[in-house]
Design a protein around this motif. Structure first.
Motif, PDB file in Angstrom:
ATOM      1  N   GLY A 112       0.645   5.397  -2.097  1.00 43.03           N
ATOM      2  CA  GLY A 112       0.735   6.619  -1.726  1.00 43.03           C
ATOM      3  C   GLY A 112      -0.991   7.257  -1.490  1.00 43.03           C
TER       4      GLY A 112
ATOM      5  N   TRP B  78       1.075  -0.762  -0.510  1.00 45.54           N
ATOM      6  CA  TRP B  78      -0.062  -0.098  -0.003  1.00 45.54           C
ATOM      7  C   TRP B  78       0.640   1.508  -0.225  1.00 45.54           C
ATOM      8  CZ3 TRP B  78      -4.719  -0.976  -1.929  1.00 45.54           C
ATOM      9  CH2 TRP B  78      -5.514  -2.179  -1.006  1.00 45.54           C
ATOM     10  N   LYS B  79       1.856   1.347   0.733  1.00 44.67           N
ATOM     11  CA  LYS B  79       2.242   2.535   0.927  1.00 44.67           C
ATOM     12  C   LYS B  79       3.213   2.857  -0.828  1.00 44.67           C
ATOM     13  CE  LYS B  79       6.812   0.293   2.305  1.00 44.67           C
ATOM     14  NZ  LYS B  79       8.058  -0.153   1.028  1.00 44.67           N
ATOM     15  N   ASP B  80       3.560   2.220  -1.373  1.00 46.59           N
ATOM     16  CA  ASP B  80       3.987   2.411  -2.914  1.00 46.59           C
ATOM     17  C   ASP B  80       2.814   3.050  -3.301  1.00 46.59           C
ATOM     18  OD1 ASP B  80       5.266   0.626  -2.329  1.00 46.59           O
ATOM     19  OD2 ASP B  80       5.328  -0.528  -3.658  1.00 46.59           O
TER      20      ASP B  80
END
Length: 178
Positions: A102, A98-100
């Motif tokens: 943003g 998920w962090k990819d």
């Protein structure tokens, strides 16, 4: 007197365009993840490695995905509900990246905005700061709409083709005139 090429341009779009940039948007289900008959969700073969390669090459990624508009008032609220849904059924040794993504998780604000309506792709383009846009999905209907809006569209899951558009091709596209 030299002029500042990026003045009056939101987010320095001219600066980004000058050095080359691309944003790869994906559909989620059956493009990056698969839901099995028992309801569990996990990466499709090669998806985690592909996302890692894009991250290592500093290629931005986003999601353009249909979720019920009732899942929240904002993209952030609907994205949070999507994350909870996916994470709640996730199976696999590595969690979804998920962090990819943003804040580049675009979801329909109304049921009329659901894909294949062009609204989500138009919103992504408005936020792209002049970067080359790529869209990858498993359905011809969605890739056709994206292509009609100027995206480089790639249909995943086709026999005799790479599972995803090769990252080196995306890097080359980032530097080509639009």
């Amino acid at each position: 007197m030299p002029s500042n090429l990026s003045h009056d341009v939101p987010g320095g779009a001219r600066t980004e365009a000058a050095r080359g940039c691309a944003i790869v948007y994906f559909d989620l289900g059956e493009t990056l993840v698969h839901t099995t008959e028992d309801g569990s969700t996990g990466y499709l073969p090669g998806a985690a490695a592909y996302l890692r390669e894009l991250r290592e090459r500093h290629i931005s990624v986003g999601l353009i995905t249909n979720v019920p508009s009732s899942w929240g008032e904002t993209d952030a609220e609907r994205a949070a509900a999507l994350k909870k849904e996916v994470d709640g059924s996730w199976k696999g040794s590595a969690p979804f990246a998920w962090k990819d993504f943003g804040d580049r998780i675009l979801t329909p604000r109304t049921e009329a905005e659901r894909k294949p309506a062009p609204v989500l792709w138009e919103r992504a383009r408005a936020e792209a700061n002049g970067c080359r846009l790529v869209y990858q999905a498993e359905t011809a209907e969605e890739t056709d709409v994206a292509a009609s809006l100027g995206y480089v569209a790639y249909r995943t899951g086709q026999p005799f083709r790479p599972a995803y558009l090769p990252a080196r091709v995306i890097e080359m596209l980032a530097h080509r005139p639009r």
